[in-house]
Write an enzyme that holds these catalytic residues in place. Structure first.
Site, short mmCIF file in Angstrom:
data_model
loop_
_atom_site.label_atom_id
_atom_site.label_comp_id
_atom_site.label_asym_id
_atom_site.label_seq_id
_atom_site.Cartn_x
_atom_site.Cartn_y
_atom_site.Cartn_z
N CYS A 263 -10.38 -8.63 8.30
CA CYS A 263 -9.49 -9.73 8.71
C CYS A 263 -10.16 -10.91 9.40
CB CYS A 263 -8.38 -9.19 9.61
SG CYS A 263 -7.29 -8.07 8.74
N GLU B 7 1.54 -8.67 10.08
CA GLU B 7 1.25 -7.38 10.70
C GLU B 7 0.10 -7.55 11.70
OE1 GLU B 7 2.95 -4.51 10.67
OE2 GLU B 7 1.50 -4.28 12.27
N LYS C 296 -0.25 -15.75 12.85
CA LYS C 296 -1.13 -14.63 12.47
C LYS C 296 -2.58 -15.08 12.41
CE LYS C 296 -2.75 -10.88 11.15
NZ LYS C 296 -2.86 -9.70 11.99
#
Ligand code: NAD
Ligand code: UDX
Length: 466
Positions: A278, A163, A222
Site C-alpha cells: 500500500c 479499508e 485513504k
C-alpha cells in the site's frame, strides 16, 4: 429503509477475504459471497485444512471456521454473486501502472473498471456498489458513469468505504477499528445507501466511530492516511541516519518524542524501510494526482517520503558490503525474514527483496529463512525485478525451512523482518557456527544489543553508532 440480505465481494485477497469473513461472522443473517477470478485462490479459501488458507493472519482461521459454509461462501461465479447481491464490494487490486501514461505512478484501474462493467452487464435489480479498494479521488464518478451508461433503468448507488486494516493485525483491526469511513453522494438515494452500510458495521462497531463524509473526502482520506503513516516512518528513518553519525540513539529519540502527546508513540520504529502493497503505491498515486492538477510543490513534497525509503533500503545494503571489507562476493549471508512485516505471508514491496537484490549484484550467496513465506514466492519476487536470469537467482539464493541452517557458516546475518521468533533464537549457537568475525545486521532493532555484542558479534542496528 434498505436492508441488506446478500453481499457479494469481488476480490478474495488480503482485504476482501478477512473483511468479508468478519462481516459474515458478525451478521449471521446476511449471506456473504466472496468471488475471485483466481480458481487457485478460491480453492485455498475453501480448503478443509484451515492452515492452507491463502492468507496468513493471526485469528483469521477461527473466524473463517465459524462462518464458512454457514453464511460465508467463496466461489468463482462472479456473475451469479452479482445477480444475487443487494450490495457489492469491489475489493480487487489497484496496483501501480506498469505501462502507458502514468507508468510507475498512477493507479491501474483496469480491474476496477472491469468489475463496474460486469456489474452493469449482469445486474437485473438495483445495487449498492461499494469501493473497498483504495482508489484515486473521483473514481466513484467513473464507476457511476459506467454503471449508468449500461444500467437499463436500474438504480445504482456508489459508496466509498476504504479499508484501514493493516496486515498482520487484520482481524483485530476489523473487529475493533479506530474508525469506519463511509462516503456517499448527498442525494437522498446516496444517503439511504450510506445508512444501509452503516447498519452493517453498527452490529459491532460503536456508532461514534462510524464516520460518514462526502464521497471525495472518503476517497482522498485513504490516500492521505497512508501518506501520513509512511511519512512518519520516513521521518524517523531520516533521523536514524543522523543518529548513526552523531552517536544519538534512534530508539531513545522515538521514545522521547513519542511521549509528547501531540506526536504520539506509534509508527516511530526506525527500520530498513517500509514495505507492503500500500504505502508506496498509494503515495505514488497521490503524487500523480497532485501533478496532474499542476500542484508541483505538493507532488514533490510527498515524493520525498518514497525517496527517503529507497535511501534507507540502499543504505542498509551498502553498509553490509562496507562492513564485510568491501566485498561479499561468494560469501554466505543469511537473510532472516522475507515478509514486509511480521505476522503476514505477504512480501509485496518488502525491503528484503531490495536488500537481497543489491547483495546479489555484489555476488553474495544468500540463504533465506522466513517462517511463513514459501520458496516459490522468494524466487518470484526476485525474478520480477528482472535484474538477472531466473537460473542465476536459483543458483545464488537458497530458501530453507530451518533458521539455523540458514545462518550456519555464514559471514553475516541480516534481520529484515521483525518476527518474534528471531528474538528467542539461541544466538550463542548461531555465533559459534558462523565465520569470524561474525557480523549481525539488525534491520528492525529487535535484538538486545548488549547481549549479542557480549556473545562476540560485530553488531549493527538502525540508527545507532556501533
Ligand atoms: P490482492 O491482490 O490480495 O487481492 C485482489 C484480488 O482480486 C485477487 O485475488 C485478484 O485475483 C482479484 N481480482 C482482480 N480482478 C478481478 C475481477 N475482475 N474479478 C474477480 N476478481 C478479481 O489485493 P489486496 O491486498 O486485497 O488489495 C485490494 C485493494 O484493497 C487494493 O486497492 C488495495 O490498495 C486496498 N487495500 C489493501 C490493504 C492491504 O493491507 N493489503 C489495506 C487497505 C486497502
Ligand atoms: C498500511 C496501513 O497501516 C493500513 O492502515 C492500510 O490499510 C494499508 O497499509 P500495512 O502495509 O499492512 O498497512 O502495514 P503497516 O503496519 O502500515 O506497515 C507498513 C510498513 O511500514 C511495514 O514494512 C512496516 O514494517 C513498516 N513500519 C511500520 C516501520 O518500519 N516502522 C513503523 O514504525 C511502522
Amino acid at each position: 429503509e434498505t436492508r441488506i440480505k446478500h453481499i457479494a465481494c469481488i476480490g478474495a485477497g488480503y482485504v476482501g477475504g478477512p473483511t468479508m469473513a468478519v462481516i459474515a461472522q458478525k451478521c449471521p443473517d446476511i449471506k456473504v459471497t466472496v468471488v475471485d477470478i483466481s480458481r487457485e485462490r478460491i480453492a485455498e479459501w475453501n480448503d478443509s485444512n484451515l492452515d492452507n488458507l491463502p492468507i496468513y493472519e493471526p485469528g483469521l482461521k477461527e473466524v473463517v471456521a465459524e462462518a464458512r459454509g454457514r453464511n460465508l461462501f467463496f466461489c468463482t461465479d462472479v456473475e451469479g454473486a452479482i445477480r444475487e447481491a443487494d450490495m457489492i464490494f469491489i475489493s480487487v487490486n489497484t496496483p501501480t501502472k506498469t505501462y502507458g501514461v502514468g507508468k510507475g505512478m498512477a493507479a491501474d484501474l483496469k480491474y476496477v473498471e472491469l468489475c463496474a462493467r460486469q456489474i452493469a452487464n449482469v445486474a437485473t435489480g438495483n445495487k449498492i456498489v461499494v469501493e473497498k479498494s483504495t482508489l484515486p479521488v473521483r473514481t466513484a464518478q467513473s464507476i457511476r458513469t459506467i454503471l449508468d451508461a449500461e444500467s437499463n433503468g436500474l438504480q445504482f448507488q456508489v459508496l466509498s468505504n476504504p479499508e484501514f486494516l493493516a496486515e498482520g493485525t487484520a482481524v483485530s483491526d476489523l473487529l475493533n477499528p479506530d474508525r469506519v469511513l463511509i462516503g456517499g453522494s448527498e442525494e437522498e438515494g446516496g444517503q439511504a445507501a450510506v445508512r444501509a452500510l452503516v447498519e452493517i458495521y453498527a452490529r459491532w462497531v460503536d456508532r461514534s466511530k462510524i464516520l460518514t463524509t462526502n464521497i471525495w473526502s472518503s476517497e482522498l482520506s485513504k490516500l492521505t492516511a497512508n501518506a501520513f503513516l509512511a511519512q512518519r516512518v520516513s521521518s524517523i528513518n531520516a533521523i536514524s541516519a543522523l543518529c548513526e553519525k552523531s552517536g544519538a540513539d534512534v530508539d531513545e529519540i522515538a521514545r522521547a518524542i513519542g511521549m509528547d502527546s501531540r506526536i504520539g508513540p506509534k509508527f516511530l520504529k526506525a527500520s530498513v524501510g517500509f514495505g507492503g502493497s500500500c504505502f508506496q503505491k498509494d503515495i505514488l498515486n497521490l503524487v500523480y494526482i497532485a501533478r496532474s492538477y499542476g500542484l508541483t510543490e505538493v507532488a514533490d513534497y510527498w515524493e520525498q517520503v518514497i525517496s527517503m525509503n529507497d535511501y534507507q533500503k540502499r543504505r542498509f545494503a551498502e553498509n553490509i558490503v562496507n562492513r564485510l571489507f568491501n566485498t561479499v562476493s561468494g560469501k554466505k549471508i543469511a537473510i532472516m525474514g522475507w515478509a514486509f512485516k511480521k505476522d503476514t505471508n505477504d512480501t509485496r514491496e518488502s525491503a528484503a527483496i531490495y536488500v537481497a537484490d543489491y547483495l546479489l549484484n555484489e555476488q553474495a550467496e544468500l540463504w533465506v529463512y522466513d517462517p511463513k513465506v514459501k520458496a516459490e514466492r522468494v524466487y518470484a519476487d526476485l525474478d520480477y525485478l528482472n535484474t538477472r536470469g531466473e537460473d542465476e537467482n536459483r543458483k545464488l539464493v537458497k530458501v530453507v525451512r530451518d533458521p539455523y541452517e540458514a545462518m550456519q557458516g555464514a559471514h553475516a546475518v541480516a534481520v529484515l523482518t521483525e518476527w518474534d521468533e528471531f528474538k528467542a533464537y539461541d544466538w550463542q549457537r548461531v555465533y559459534d557456527d558462523m565465520k569470524k568475525p561474525a557480523f549481525l545486521f539488525d534491520g528492525r532493532n529487535i535484538l538486545d544489543r548488549n547481549k549479542v555484542k557480549a556473545l562476540g558479534f560485530e553488531f549493527e542496528a538502525i540508527g545507532y553508532r556501533s
